[in-house]
Write a protein that holds these residues in place. Structure first.
Motif, PDB file in Angstrom:
ATOM      1  N   LYS A 134       0.850  -1.191   0.000  1.00  0.00           N
ATOM      2  CA  LYS A 134       0.000   0.000   0.000  1.00  0.00           C
ATOM      3  C   LYS A 134       0.886   1.241   0.000  1.00  0.00           C
ATOM      4  O   LYS A 134       2.025   1.220   0.503  1.00  0.00           O
ATOM      5  CB  LYS A 134      -0.934   0.016   1.215  1.00  0.00           C
ATOM      6  CG  LYS A 134      -0.256   0.319   2.528  1.00  0.00           C
ATOM      7  CD  LYS A 134      -1.267   0.669   3.613  1.00  0.00           C
ATOM      8  CE  LYS A 134      -0.547   1.140   4.872  1.00  0.00           C
ATOM      9  NZ  LYS A 134      -1.480   1.626   5.892  1.00  0.00           N
ATOM     10  N   ASP A 141       5.983   7.648   8.500  1.00  0.00           N
ATOM     11  CA  ASP A 141       5.652   6.274   8.123  1.00  0.00           C
ATOM     12  C   ASP A 141       6.721   5.685   7.208  1.00  0.00           C
ATOM     13  O   ASP A 141       7.090   4.507   7.326  1.00  0.00           O
ATOM     14  CB  ASP A 141       4.295   6.222   7.423  1.00  0.00           C
ATOM     15  CG  ASP A 141       3.139   6.522   8.360  1.00  0.00           C
ATOM     16  OD1 ASP A 141       3.302   6.320   9.583  1.00  0.00           O
ATOM     17  OD2 ASP A 141       2.082   6.973   7.878  1.00  0.00           O
ATOM     18  N   ASN A 147       7.756  -0.419   9.424  1.00  0.00           N
ATOM     19  CA  ASN A 147       7.045  -0.492   8.149  1.00  0.00           C
ATOM     20  C   ASN A 147       8.016  -0.985   7.085  1.00  0.00           C
ATOM     21  O   ASN A 147       8.916  -0.257   6.665  1.00  0.00           O
ATOM     22  CB  ASN A 147       6.490   0.872   7.740  1.00  0.00           C
ATOM     23  CG  ASN A 147       5.409   1.367   8.667  1.00  0.00           C
ATOM     24  OD1 ASN A 147       4.697   0.567   9.271  1.00  0.00           O
ATOM     25  ND2 ASN A 147       5.271   2.667   8.793  1.00  0.00           N
ATOM     26  N   GLN A 180       4.465   0.289   1.353  1.00  0.00           N
ATOM     27  CA  GLN A 180       4.640  -0.579   2.509  1.00  0.00           C
ATOM     28  C   GLN A 180       4.184  -1.989   2.183  1.00  0.00           C
ATOM     29  O   GLN A 180       3.121  -2.185   1.579  1.00  0.00           O
ATOM     30  CB  GLN A 180       3.840  -0.057   3.705  1.00  0.00           C
ATOM     31  CG  GLN A 180       3.949  -0.940   4.948  1.00  0.00           C
ATOM     32  CD  GLN A 180       3.047  -0.474   6.084  1.00  0.00           C
ATOM     33  OE1 GLN A 180       2.407   0.568   5.977  1.00  0.00           O
ATOM     34  NE2 GLN A 180       2.983  -1.242   7.151  1.00  0.00           N
ATOM     35  N   ILE A 182       2.442  -5.259   3.084  1.00  0.00           N
ATOM     36  CA  ILE A 182       1.424  -5.771   4.000  1.00  0.00           C
ATOM     37  C   ILE A 182       1.578  -7.288   4.050  1.00  0.00           C
ATOM     38  O   ILE A 182       1.532  -7.964   3.033  1.00  0.00           O
ATOM     39  CB  ILE A 182      -0.002  -5.396   3.536  1.00  0.00           C
ATOM     40  CG1 ILE A 182      -0.125  -3.881   3.328  1.00  0.00           C
ATOM     41  CG2 ILE A 182      -1.034  -5.904   4.525  1.00  0.00           C
ATOM     42  CD1 ILE A 182       0.079  -3.060   4.570  1.00  0.00           C
ATOM     43  N   ASP A 227      -5.339  -0.161  -0.944  1.00  0.00           N
ATOM     44  CA  ASP A 227      -5.422   1.014  -0.084  1.00  0.00           C
ATOM     45  C   ASP A 227      -5.817   0.628   1.337  1.00  0.00           C
ATOM     46  O   ASP A 227      -5.912   1.489   2.223  1.00  0.00           O
ATOM     47  CB  ASP A 227      -6.449   2.025  -0.624  1.00  0.00           C
ATOM     48  CG  ASP A 227      -5.948   2.718  -1.892  1.00  0.00           C
ATOM     49  OD1 ASP A 227      -4.744   3.027  -1.951  1.00  0.00           O
ATOM     50  OD2 ASP A 227      -6.750   2.937  -2.814  1.00  0.00           O
ATOM     51  N   GLU A 228      -6.097  -0.663   1.539  1.00  0.00           N
ATOM     52  CA  GLU A 228      -6.549  -1.122   2.843  1.00  0.00           C
ATOM     53  C   GLU A 228      -5.377  -1.265   3.814  1.00  0.00           C
ATOM     54  O   GLU A 228      -4.251  -1.585   3.407  1.00  0.00           O
ATOM     55  CB  GLU A 228      -7.268  -2.471   2.718  1.00  0.00           C
ATOM     56  CG  GLU A 228      -8.451  -2.465   1.766  1.00  0.00           C
ATOM     57  CD  GLU A 228      -9.584  -1.582   2.248  1.00  0.00           C
ATOM     58  OE1 GLU A 228      -9.739  -1.430   3.476  1.00  0.00           O
ATOM     59  OE2 GLU A 228     -10.311  -1.044   1.390  1.00  0.00           O
ATOM     60  N   SER A 229      -5.629  -1.044   5.090  1.00  0.00           N
ATOM     61  CA  SER A 229      -4.624  -1.238   6.130  1.00  0.00           C
ATOM     62  C   SER A 229      -4.992  -2.451   6.966  1.00  0.00           C
ATOM     63  O   SER A 229      -6.167  -2.673   7.265  1.00  0.00           O
ATOM     64  CB  SER A 229      -4.544  -0.011   7.037  1.00  0.00           C
ATOM     65  OG  SER A 229      -4.127   1.115   6.312  1.00  0.00           O
ATOM     66  N   SER A 230      -3.981  -3.226   7.323  1.00  0.00           N
ATOM     67  CA  SER A 230      -4.241  -4.358   8.213  1.00  0.00           C
ATOM     68  C   SER A 230      -4.374  -3.845   9.651  1.00  0.00           C
ATOM     69  O   SER A 230      -3.783  -2.834  10.013  1.00  0.00           O
ATOM     70  CB  SER A 230      -3.103  -5.378   8.125  1.00  0.00           C
ATOM     71  OG  SER A 230      -1.879  -4.778   8.499  1.00  0.00           O
TER      72      SER A 230
END
Length: 251
Positions: A134, A141, A147, A180, A182, A227-230
């Motif tokens: 992402k 960050d 990260n 980053q 994921i 675009d999702e974050s865990s």
């Protein structure tokens, strides 16, 4: 997802003695343990033919058995989740193995499906494993070593992973997006078993990033943009935030 006769399973490697938050997988998360929430979330995606927990812990083993989940006891001590999974699936008839993190009970079906879809694409035969990335926009960050950053080629195959910001920006006029990594993986069985047999080399040992081993031995890692974050549980504060999230979801 429409499959081409692939058997796809999810495996959740589960250690009890986490260094930052010991016993976190057995903590209560609104009436169920964290590991149970994760297992049930994986099952409820309906993306997998089977879901297993693999663990070296008697406590976690008994917890999964208690609610009639599928669980495998590790026979050896392992340095990383990939090794633990590889030992467990050696004798299984399976095509794709998805590593689901035990401390991420809010599994995103959309992300998992996106990773699995690459094994149906035109270049599927070239792919040994797939994972997610992402965009990162904030300086803090990008510079945070927790990260893991990834750089890819024009076809979104990983070139390298690092805890440092890569690439180094020598020319500030160049418009570059940092990504980053994921940590959701979908492996071909052979790639996972190869990893299990191959020794760690210096790059992986230096960065403490296990997917570097695949690159060092010539495996192809397809990265999928999201675009999702865990949402992981690494600290007591994360656990409390997870509890609040579940409470809000049920009100």
């Amino acid at each position: 997802m429409k499959r081409k006769n692939l058997k796809i399973i999810a495996v959740i490697p589960a250690r009890y003695k986490a260094s930052r938050f010991p016993g976190k997988l057995m903590k209560d998360l609104e009436g169920k343990t964290v590991i149970r929430r994760t297992y049930e979330a994986a099952v409820n995606t309906r993306l997998f033919d089977e879901v297993f927990v693999v663990t070296d812990s008697d406590i976690i083993f008994k917890e999964i058995e208690y609610f009639s989940g599928k669980v495998i006891k590790s026979k050896k001590n392992h340095e990383c989740g990939s090794d633990r999974i590889a030992e467990a699936i050696q004798s299984m008839e399976v095509d794709i193995v998805v590593n689901v993190q035990g401390d991420e009970p809010f599994i995103d079906k959309k992300c998992l499906n996106a990773v699995l879809q690459v094994f149906q694409g035109e270049d599927a035969a070239q792919i040994d494993l797939a994972s997610l990335m992402k965009p990162l926009y904030k300086k803090e960050d990008i510079e945070n070593p927790n990260n893991v950053k990834v750089i890819v080629n024009q076809n979104n195959y990983a070139l390298y992973f690092s805890r440092l910001p890569i690439p180094y920006v020598r020319d500030a006029s160049v418009d570059h997006t940092y990504y980053q990594h994921i940590g959701i993986y979908a492996f071909r069985k052979k790639a996972l078993l190869d990893f299990y047999q191959l020794p760690m080399r210096s790059l992986e040992a230096s960065e403490k990033i296990e997917c570097i081993r695949y690159l060092e031995y010539g495996k192809n890692i397809k990265m999928v943009l999201t675009d999702e974050s865990s949402i992981g549980i690494d600290t007591p504060e994360d656990l409390e935030n997870a509890r609040m999230l579940l409470r809000n979801a049920t009100t």
